[in-house]
Design an enzyme around this catalytic site. Structure first.
Site, mmCIF file in Angstrom:
data_model
loop_
_atom_site.group_PDB
_atom_site.id
_atom_site.type_symbol
_atom_site.label_atom_id
_atom_site.label_comp_id
_atom_site.label_asym_id
_atom_site.label_seq_id
_atom_site.Cartn_x
_atom_site.Cartn_y
_atom_site.Cartn_z
ATOM 1 N N ARG A 133 -32.508 71.493 -3.511
ATOM 2 C CA ARG A 133 -31.693 72.967 -3.969
ATOM 3 C C ARG A 133 -32.108 73.972 -4.611
ATOM 4 O O ARG A 133 -33.317 74.385 -4.471
ATOM 5 C CB ARG A 133 -31.230 72.056 -5.568
ATOM 6 C CG ARG A 133 -30.588 70.625 -5.665
ATOM 7 C CD ARG A 133 -29.631 70.234 -6.383
ATOM 8 N NE ARG A 133 -30.318 70.643 -7.934
ATOM 9 C CZ ARG A 133 -30.221 69.872 -8.962
ATOM 10 N NH1 ARG A 133 -28.559 70.335 -9.089
ATOM 11 N NH2 ARG A 133 -31.070 70.291 -10.342
ATOM 12 N N SER A 149 -42.686 69.783 -7.156
ATOM 13 C CA SER A 149 -42.838 68.669 -7.520
ATOM 14 C C SER A 149 -43.380 68.190 -6.988
ATOM 15 O O SER A 149 -44.088 66.997 -5.973
ATOM 16 C CB SER A 149 -41.490 67.340 -7.561
ATOM 17 O OG SER A 149 -40.185 68.724 -8.278
ATOM 18 N N ASP A 209 -41.556 69.714 -11.346
ATOM 19 C CA ASP A 209 -40.375 69.016 -11.906
ATOM 20 C C ASP A 209 -40.076 67.870 -13.453
ATOM 21 O O ASP A 209 -39.020 68.049 -14.049
ATOM 22 C CB ASP A 209 -39.587 67.735 -10.571
ATOM 23 C CG ASP A 209 -40.761 66.737 -10.665
ATOM 24 O OD1 ASP A 209 -39.988 65.933 -9.284
ATOM 25 O OD2 ASP A 209 -41.426 66.819 -10.941
HETATM 26 C C1 0WK Z 1 -33.738 66.319 -9.885
HETATM 27 C C2 0WK Z 1 -34.617 67.097 -10.499
HETATM 28 C C3 0WK Z 1 -35.652 67.035 -9.809
HETATM 29 C C4 0WK Z 1 -36.562 65.877 -9.413
HETATM 30 C C5 0WK Z 1 -35.598 64.684 -9.313
HETATM 31 C C6 0WK Z 1 -36.491 63.753 -8.970
HETATM 32 O O1 0WK Z 1 -33.676 68.420 -9.967
HETATM 33 O O2 0WK Z 1 -36.276 68.123 -10.080
HETATM 34 O O3 0WK Z 1 -37.281 66.499 -8.742
HETATM 35 O O4 0WK Z 1 -34.322 65.255 -10.487
HETATM 36 O O5 0WK Z 1 -35.680 62.705 -8.972
HETATM 37 P P1 0WK Z 1 -34.986 62.012 -7.384
HETATM 38 O O6 0WK Z 1 -34.425 63.153 -6.405
HETATM 39 O O7 0WK Z 1 -36.694 61.702 -6.916
HETATM 40 O O8 0WK Z 1 -35.152 60.470 -7.608
#
Ligand code: 0WK
Ligand code: 0WK
Ligand code: BGC
Length: 865
Positions: free
Chosen positions: A539, A602, A656
């Site tokens: 994003r 992240s 993150d």
């Molecule tokens: C939303 C956060 C982002 C993070 C993600 C982790 O904004 O920085 O990396 O959550 O969750 P995922 O999308 O890996 O399930």
């Protein structure tokens, strides 16, 4: 010739008169199509009542779950014993299912009498008698030395919570043994069998005869999903959608429901069609007030109904010149076989005379015609009533399947249906009239319900074998409290180890300083760009912060990171990121803008300052070259320079977890931990500087990015790692790294290992496997978190710690149970910590912007000093 015609005319006139006479007398027994449609509707309502949790207890038609979830699929095989108790005959069988892979069933059987003193005596003696017959059969067939599974066909209403248990609700038909009601007939029989020391038999399944009949027929015709018995008693079962069966957990697939339609009307629902003869018969039966529908239909009662009618007609002088014989006064003197004989097409009338004479009567021709018609009316009503209830079941199947036309097969068994010359034809005809949109095939079960019972047992033993295998595998994923406490302790040790200067470089839980030393204090303000890379979505955000608490406005756009970019060159990856920034600025009308930027990256990065981050190693499907060991902020700056379209001031690079902690910390100052449970997993927390030996200074706190994903890379949790974890690891992009990744990959791998292809049963297993894997994931996450909150409590020398954890990630957000199990585990393992879990609604991008704002504020303050 004239004489013959005169005779024929006289006879048909006689016949006509007798028929009219009987029709008038038995007017109430002739059911019109409207009445049958009405009974069909009433029965449908009874079915709904029986299926619903809150109305089942008062429902007359009990709709009993049978735990038979599938019809035979041809994979059944093996040798089984089978008992068939409750119909007109008691049989013991040996059933060989499918030899050498051939879809074939071989049966050897032996009938045993069921004397009244046994079936109406003491319950224990009944089961001992059954066990003795089984023992006798096994001796005769030289089976005593074999350990064999047994399927019990028990043709009475039983409540079941599993296949191998059946609690008798009430006896019906001729049975009335004492002390059996409300007891489990499987354990009663098992107990009786244990008396035979040389018998090693396990009862794997108890089924109703309707279920056995459906399974027997389904073995030959996969369309068969209904079983009907029209014998001594009557009943039906069918395959119902699990989602409609309130009484059983789960919504997937189907389960066979034993309707016990014999009890239809026990609550008075059929009083308007019951006649005085039905009431008289009921009063004289073994179970008055019970099985009202059955008593108007089945073989045990049909003959008796005819007798009561003939007796009444004789008393009324309508038959036999008013003469009555003692036989005609005797209950049970007329049986269904008599009724069937009297209705035979050709020799019916002769049979009628013979039977009436045997009853000590002297019937006239007219009497015989009348009696024959009485039989017809009684058996016709039986077929009509059966048809109405069966039609209701068929419409239900049609609705469940949402089909215009239903194609289905009904498996049938029972003496009345088999021996009565007209019954099948009448039943089929009325069913097709009542449900014209159903193509119904009626399949007579040639080999009784026991073949079906053996199928159910075969499926049960297959499922049992699978169950054992599944339990063995899933047991690997069940963590005891001791194991979790051990993980907590090991995590704690790794945390400490990572904070120590001398061991920091070797630590698998890297404990990376982030140079984020404080939570936002509400004075932050300005416009910031934020990038959020590494989770499911990439994003780009514009974050506007106005000083004064909680006033943050965000605009963002999600961009895809194609696999080719994730695993291409570093340059391509960062050029792609800059391309997305350009598109976003364009989209926001901020072309050529110069904004401070916070970069949520992240992945494990070693930082020497807030705006520097050297990538230690890729995780989560990323594998871009020439990045590991590089400063990702520099790489981004170079990419921005390469594009030369806008100028961004990259102020901060944050993990993150840190962004998430900040985002939540902006709302709740108690939030000092950030947790991600998503594509990957990680946790950060505010550590006291005095404990962070790798960074100068002892004052205040700094956020540590634990990178706990590496926990266990040194083998410290190999004792709980399974071969599936190893397989996933070996198949991953970074073997040997990040060993406690919370991916669901294990589920698919395990299924392949179990060789399961998708059937309804499999979906249940799938669900169970997913449950076991995600439960372990949540518990491990909880144990790790418990280690950190306990550390914080002890570090602060507190008796009790109150702390908030900011959480994000699709696994935590979307998984139905993950968050609950995680929270329960933390509560269990860190009882002196009151942990609040705060879901980050805005993602870590906001946090990155806040960190950038704080960094800018601190830079400003430094400049002014
Ligand atoms: C939303 C956060 C982002 C993070 C993600 C982790 O904004 O920085 O990396 O959550 O969750 P995922 O999308 O890996 O399930
Ligand atoms: C034969 C089946 C048995 C069932 C019987 C019903 O094998 O399980 O109970 O049909 O018919 P009946 O013997 O009562 O006429
Ligand atoms: C019993 C049923 C059985 C039926 C046919 C009824 O009396 O309640 O369980 O299926 O007879 O045998």
């Amino acid at each position: 010739m004239f004489a013959v015609h005169l005779m024929a005319f006289y006879f048909s006139k006689l016949k006509e008169d007798q028929i009219k006479k009987v029709d008038r007398f038995l007017y109430h027994m002739r059911l019109s199509d409207d009445t049958l449609l009405d009974i069909m509707r009433r029965f449908r309502a009874e079915m709904e009542k029986g299926l619903a949790k809150d109305t089942n207890p008062t429902a007359a038609v009990k709709m009993l779950p049978t735990f038979v979830r599938a019809i035979p699929d041809g994979s059944e095989n093996g040798e089984f014993l089978s008992l068939d108790l409750g119909g007109s005959k008691f049989r013991v069988l040996k059933v060989q299912v499918a030899e050498e892979g051939k879809r074939h069933v071989q049966m050897e059987s032996q009938f045993y009498p069921t004397p009244n003193e046994i079936i109406r005596g003491n319950g224990t003696e009944l089961f001992e008698y059954v066990a003795d017959c089984l023992a006798d059969f096994m001796k005769t067939k030289d089976l005593k030395h074999k350990k064999l599974p047994l399927g019990l066909t028990f043709s009475f209403p039983c409540r079941q919570t599993k296949l191998e248990e059946g609690v008798l609700l009430s006896w019906t038909k001729k049975f009335k043994a004492r002390g059996v009601q409300d007891t489990d007939v499987v354990s009663r029989l098992t107990k009786a069998m244990r008396r035979h020391k040389d018998m090693d038999v396990d009862i794997l399944a108890v089924v109703n005869d309707t279920v056995g009949t459906m399974m027997t027929c389904a073995y030959d015709d996969p369309y068969c999903e209904v079983g009907v018995i029209i014998g001594t008693g009557t009943n039906a079962c069918y395959m119902e959608d699990m989602s409609n069966i309130d009484l059983v957990e789960g919504d997937e697939g189907r389960m066979c429901i034993n309707t016990e339609w014999g009890a239809f009307g026990d609550d008075g629902a059929l009083e308007d069609i019951r006649t005085e003869f039905d009431r008289e018969l009921d009063l004289g039966s073994l179970n008055p007030g019970k099985q009202m529908f059955e008593k108007m239909i089945s073989g045990l009662y049909l003959g008796e109904l005819v007798r009561l009618i003939l007796l009444k007609m004789a008393k009324a002088g309508l038959l036999f010149g008013g003469e009555k014989s003692s036989a005609l006064h005797t209950k049970g003197k007329i049986e269904t076989r008599h009724v069937a004989a009297m209705e035979k097409y050709k020799e019916g009338l002769a049979n009628t005379r013979e039977i009436l004479v045997d009853l000590g009567l002297e019937p006239s021709e007219a009497d015989c015609i009348a009696v024959q018609h009485v039989c017809t009316i009684v058996s016709f009503r039986s077929a009509n009533l059966c048809a109405a209830a069966l039609a209701a079941i068929l419409t239900r199947l049609q609705e469940n399947k949402k089909v215009e036309r239903l194609r289905t097969t009904v498996g049938v068994d029972g003496t009345l249906y088999k021996i009565h010359p007209q019954y099948p034809k009448r039943l089929h005809k009325v069913v097709r009239k009542l449900v014209p949109s159903c193509d119904v095939r009626f399949l007579l079960s040639e080999s009784g319900s026991t073949k079906g019972a053996a199928m159910v047992t075969a499926v049960a033993s297959r499922v049992q074998a699978q169950r054992k295998q599944i339990d063995k595998v899933l047991a690997l994923f069940r963590l005891t409290r001791e194991q979790l406490v051990d993980v907590q302790a090991k995590m704690r040790a790794e945390l400490e180890y990572g904070l120590k200067k001398k061991s920091h470089g070797l630590a698998t839980v890297r404990m990376l300083p982030t140079y984020v030393c404080g939570l936002p204090d509400g004075t932050e303000k300005g416009k910031f760009l934020a990038l959020d890379l590494g989770g499911t979505n990439f994003r780009v955000l514009l974050v506007k912060i106005r000083s004064g608490r909680r006033s943050v406005r965000m605009y963002n756009k999600i961009f895809a990171i194609p696999l080719g970019i994730m695993q291409g060159t570093g340059e391509e990856l960062f050029d792609h990121i800059v391309q997305c920034i350009a598109d976003f600025l364009d989209y926001m009308g901020l072309k050529g803008a110069s904004l401070p930027l916070g970069f949520t990256f992240s992945f494990p990065c070693r930082q020497m300052s807030i705006d520097k981050g050297t990538l230690i190693g890729w995780t989560k499907g990323f594998k871009a070259t020439d990045c590991e060991g590089e400063d990702v902020v520099d790489m981004l700056r170079e990419a921005i320079k390469r594009r030369n379209e806008f100028d961004l001031d990259i102020v901060a690079v944050v993990n993150d977890t840190v962004g998430t902690m900040m985002t939540c910390g902006y709302e709740d100052p108690n939030c000092e931990i950030g947790l991600i449970a998503g594509t990957g997993s990680n946790m950060c927390y505010m550590e006291d500087m005095r404990n962070i030996e790798m960074v100068e200074g002892d004052e205040g706190k700094m956020c540590i990015n634990t990178e706990w994903g590496g926990f266990g890379d040194n083998g410290c949790i190999d004792d709980i790692r399974t071969r599936y974890d190893t397989e996933v690891d070996e198949g991953s992009l970074n073997p040997g790294k990040q060993s406690d990744r919370l991916a669901l990959l294990q589920v698919r791998t395990i299924l392949q290992q179990l060789g399961l292809d998708s059937t309804c049963e499999d979906s249940i297993v799938v669900k169970e496997v997913c449950g076991a894997v995600s439960r372990r994931a949540a518990q491990l996450c909880g144990a790790g978190l418990a280690a950190i909150v306990e550390k914080r409590r002890e570090d602060q020398g507190l008796e009790h710690l109150r702390i908030t954890v900011g959480v994000d990630g699709t696994l935590y957000k979307l998984h139905p149970h993950f968050s609950r199990i995680l929270q329960e585990t933390v509560k269990e393992l860190a009882p002196r910590c009151d942990v609040t879990f705060m879901l980050s609604e805005d993602g870590s991008g906001k946090g990155a912007a806040l960190i950038t704002a704080v960094a800018k504020r601190l830079q400003q303050a430094q400049k002014e000093n």
